[in-house]
Design a protein around this motif. Sequence first.
Motif, PDB file in Angstrom:
ATOM      1  N   ARG A  28      21.172   3.458  73.538  1.00 47.38           N
ATOM      2  CA  ARG A  28      21.087   4.162  73.579  1.00 47.38           C
ATOM      3  C   ARG A  28      20.618   5.201  74.873  1.00 47.38           C
ATOM      4  N   SER A  29      18.976   4.608  75.017  1.00 50.68           N
ATOM      5  CA  SER A  29      18.720   5.384  76.356  1.00 50.68           C
ATOM      6  C   SER A  29      19.445   5.633  77.484  1.00 50.68           C
ATOM      7  N   MET A  30      19.547   3.672  77.516  1.00 58.53           N
ATOM      8  CA  MET A  30      20.508   3.489  78.433  1.00 58.53           C
ATOM      9  C   MET A  30      21.483   3.497  78.746  1.00 58.53           C
ATOM     10  N   PRO A  81      23.216   0.320  83.885  1.00 57.95           N
ATOM     11  CA  PRO A  81      23.921  -0.088  83.445  1.00 57.95           C
ATOM     12  C   PRO A  81      22.887  -0.633  81.354  1.00 57.95           C
ATOM     13  N   ASP A  82      24.091  -1.263  80.580  1.00 55.55           N
ATOM     14  CA  ASP A  82      23.470  -2.322  79.356  1.00 55.55           C
ATOM     15  C   ASP A  82      22.125  -2.565  79.469  1.00 55.55           C
ATOM     16  N   PRO A  83      21.290  -2.982  78.735  1.00 56.97           N
ATOM     17  CA  PRO A  83      19.855  -4.103  79.151  1.00 56.97           C
ATOM     18  C   PRO A  83      20.516  -5.149  79.281  1.00 56.97           C
ATOM     19  N   ILE A  84      19.329  -6.734  79.298  1.00 53.04           N
ATOM     20  CA  ILE A  84      19.935  -7.340  79.245  1.00 53.04           C
ATOM     21  C   ILE A  84      18.855  -8.447  78.381  1.00 53.04           C
ATOM     22  N   LEU A  85      19.391  -8.881  77.684  1.00 54.89           N
ATOM     23  CA  LEU A  85      18.801  -9.533  76.498  1.00 54.89           C
ATOM     24  C   LEU A  85      18.612 -11.215  76.665  1.00 54.89           C
ATOM     25  N   THR A 106      30.303  23.424  88.873  1.00 53.19           N
ATOM     26  CA  THR A 106      29.193  23.844  87.688  1.00 53.19           C
ATOM     27  C   THR A 106      27.925  23.930  87.537  1.00 53.19           C
ATOM     28  N   PRO A 107      27.407  24.551  87.100  1.00 50.72           N
ATOM     29  CA  PRO A 107      25.937  25.273  87.289  1.00 50.72           C
ATOM     30  C   PRO A 107      25.098  24.274  86.804  1.00 50.72           C
ATOM     31  N   VAL A 108      26.094  23.585  85.692  1.00 48.82           N
ATOM     32  CA  VAL A 108      24.877  22.402  84.924  1.00 48.82           C
ATOM     33  C   VAL A 108      24.325  21.203  85.598  1.00 48.82           C
ATOM     34  N   ALA A 109      23.193  20.931  85.685  1.00 48.07           N
ATOM     35  CA  ALA A 109      22.893  19.612  86.928  1.00 48.07           C
ATOM     36  C   ALA A 109      22.453  19.229  85.283  1.00 48.07           C
ATOM     37  N   ASP A 110      22.625  17.498  85.871  1.00 43.54           N
ATOM     38  CA  ASP A 110      22.336  16.849  85.235  1.00 43.54           C
ATOM     39  C   ASP A 110      20.370  16.712  85.697  1.00 43.54           C
ATOM     40  N   ARG A 111      19.933  15.447  84.791  1.00 45.74           N
ATOM     41  CA  ARG A 111      18.923  14.879  85.232  1.00 45.74           C
ATOM     42  C   ARG A 111      18.618  13.387  85.039  1.00 45.74           C
ATOM     43  N   ILE A 112      18.060  12.606  85.870  1.00 49.16           N
ATOM     44  CA  ILE A 112      18.419  10.817  85.605  1.00 49.16           C
ATOM     45  C   ILE A 112      17.283  10.786  86.127  1.00 49.16           C
ATOM     46  N   CYS A 113      17.068   9.317  85.358  1.00 48.82           N
ATOM     47  CA  CYS A 113      15.831   8.053  85.962  1.00 48.82           C
ATOM     48  C   CYS A 113      16.201   7.662  85.961  1.00 48.82           C
ATOM     49  N   ARG A 119      12.265   6.258  77.614  1.00 47.87           N
ATOM     50  CA  ARG A 119      12.512   6.174  75.982  1.00 47.87           C
ATOM     51  C   ARG A 119      12.800   4.071  75.985  1.00 47.87           C
ATOM     52  N   ALA A 120      13.400   4.124  76.791  1.00 46.71           N
ATOM     53  CA  ALA A 120      14.044   2.522  76.986  1.00 46.71           C
ATOM     54  C   ALA A 120      12.970   1.659  77.339  1.00 46.71           C
ATOM     55  N   VAL A 121      12.221   1.523  78.070  1.00 42.84           N
ATOM     56  CA  VAL A 121      10.821   0.836  78.183  1.00 42.84           C
ATOM     57  C   VAL A 121      10.384   0.982  76.873  1.00 42.84           C
ATOM     58  N   GLU A 122       9.778   2.829  76.476  1.00 49.74           N
ATOM     59  CA  GLU A 122       8.455   2.193  75.486  1.00 49.74           C
ATOM     60  C   GLU A 122       9.291   1.282  73.988  1.00 49.74           C
ATOM     61  N   GLU A 123      10.453   0.786  74.062  1.00 52.13           N
ATOM     62  CA  GLU A 123      10.712   0.167  72.863  1.00 52.13           C
ATOM     63  C   GLU A 123      10.957  -1.076  73.794  1.00 52.13           C
ATOM     64  N   ALA A 124      11.105  -1.293  75.280  1.00 57.25           N
ATOM     65  CA  ALA A 124      11.399  -3.048  75.226  1.00 57.25           C
ATOM     66  C   ALA A 124       9.304  -3.271  75.366  1.00 57.25           C
ATOM     67  N   VAL A 125       8.728  -2.918  75.960  1.00 63.79           N
ATOM     68  CA  VAL A 125       7.036  -2.869  75.123  1.00 63.79           C
ATOM     69  C   VAL A 125       6.573  -2.671  74.252  1.00 63.79           C
TER      70      VAL A 125
END
Length: 301
Positions: A185-187, A193-197, A89-96, A101-107
Amino acid sequence: MKTLCNSLKILGDPPNDDMPINAGLLFFNEAPERFFESARIELTIMPDPAGDGMIEYEFKGPLDIQIDRAIGFIRSNVIACMTLKHDDTPVADRICNYPLRAVEEAVVNAVYHKDYTSPEPTRITVRPDRIVIQNVPGPDRSISDADISGFNMASTRYRNVRIGDLLKYRGLAEKRCTGIPNMVRSMRGNDSPDPILETDAERSFFRVTLMINPVFVRKKGQICIDMQNNSDISLENRILALLQANPSLSMRELLNALGYYRNASNVYAMVRSMVSEGTIEYTIPDKIRSGNQRIRLRNTE
């Protein structure tokens, strides 16, 4: 001024209506740690479990500024992204490695729900394969262990209500128990992996662990983008990180924080270059060699 403070609801009730409440001191005061010892974020980069090469940073000031600076540091020095192309596929995925967003919510969650009478600051630890954010105390006991494991953190009892209001005004929180769901949702949207609480039976702490995206791990189990340590993190980024954590620094303070005691010509050259580029500025630009000279991030507002 009193009318403004009343409209912000940061003054006490009569007869103490000329005194700020705790939230007022935490948000509208350049040094809230003078009143609340733990009103700060401690961030530790720990590339080795034994602590070798460990770098520590402190973020102080009004709570919203602490959050901005800590997240800005993580965005600049920790988060990395890559583009994955596919043959079919010509569509590329961008991942981090970690979705911002997950870091922001946690902080924000940690700063929002912290007990400011406790001597323990908000702690962020960056390890090669995870980011750990911890605050004290833990969730209210009305939230069961099953609720925590199921990411259902809704509660009828709110801690730090006015802090939540002020964070909402700054666009940092929503006050609708959406922080944990947004984090999950962001993760998942980043294929992480899902965040660990975690907490304990006494609910004495709350810990959020964000694991690195598996794509950033080599087949041998090594981290694809190695954790930066004191020797290989770029000098420019280290200077920026220190100035994000401190309003201004003298050259001596900067050299001490960087661990330079001699042969620091490269630091002086880097500072001159960053001033020329407009990244940072001198506090006394007309007298570069002044004994009171300091450097700071350039105000772009």
